[in-house]
Design a protein around this motif. Structure first.
Motif, short mmCIF file in Angstrom:
data_model
loop_
_atom_site.label_atom_id
_atom_site.label_comp_id
_atom_site.label_asym_id
_atom_site.label_seq_id
_atom_site.Cartn_x
_atom_site.Cartn_y
_atom_site.Cartn_z
N ASP A 104 40.30 -5.46 75.38
CA ASP A 104 41.28 -5.88 76.64
C ASP A 104 40.62 -4.86 77.66
OD1 ASP A 104 43.33 -7.07 75.32
OD2 ASP A 104 44.40 -5.50 74.76
N LYS A 105 39.92 -3.76 77.52
CA LYS A 105 39.32 -2.75 78.62
C LYS A 105 38.27 -3.93 79.05
CE LYS A 105 41.53 1.01 78.59
NZ LYS A 105 42.39 1.26 79.82
N GLU A 108 39.46 -6.40 81.26
CA GLU A 108 39.90 -5.68 82.55
C GLU A 108 38.70 -5.34 83.63
OE1 GLU A 108 42.01 -1.31 83.41
OE2 GLU A 108 42.83 -2.47 81.79
N GLU A 112 38.08 -6.94 87.30
CA GLU A 112 38.02 -5.85 88.58
C GLU A 112 36.75 -6.41 89.09
OE1 GLU A 112 37.32 -1.12 89.25
OE2 GLU A 112 38.60 -1.87 87.59
#
Length: 138
Positions: A104-105, A108, A112
């Protein structure tokens, strides 16, 4: 020969203690009231007289015996005594617990990065449009 400190090389012992204290040669030189070149020569010396050793020990904030008895193995054993066995003990020993999903990171960060790239691209397009207007105005 291994990369570990030779038992009798006082200069290397001083160097390793200085590094473990996150101190540069310049800082040690200043604490001793000398220059960096002198510290470098000192750290390359296999034998150091007791008076100079006392001066170095004082500047490093350790005892002369600590320098004389220093070993990399001793440092490793010392830090291994700090393991806290009361935390993360599961049925099969130490377990690291991750409180977020690494994927998930990663997604993310990717999103970004994509947004930043799009903003950069838009900025470059705006610059091109502005320059084209300037050229047409002439």
């Amino acid at each position: 020969m291994s990369t570990l400190t030779k038992p009798n090389h006082m200069g290397r012992k001083i160097s390793r203690i200085r590094e473990l204290k996150d101190m540069k040669q310049e800082a040690l030189a200043q604490a001793m009231g000398t220059n960096q070149q002198t510290v470098s020569i000192l750290e390359n010396s296999e034998e150091i007289d007791d008076e100079k050793l006392k001066e170095v020990a004082k500047a490093l904030g350790v005892s002369v015996e600590a320098i004389k008895n220093f070993s990399d193995e001793g440092v490793i054993n010392y830090f291994n005594t700090f393991s806290d066995n009361s935390i993360n003990q599961g049925p099969i020993g130490n377990q690291n617990i991750c409180h977020f999903n690494p994927l998930d990171k990663l997604v993310e960060v990717y999103e970004e990065n994509k947004k930043l790239y799009e903003r950069l691209l838009k900025s470059e397009q705006d610059k091109i449009e502005y320059l084209e207007k300037l050229l047409k105005a002439k």
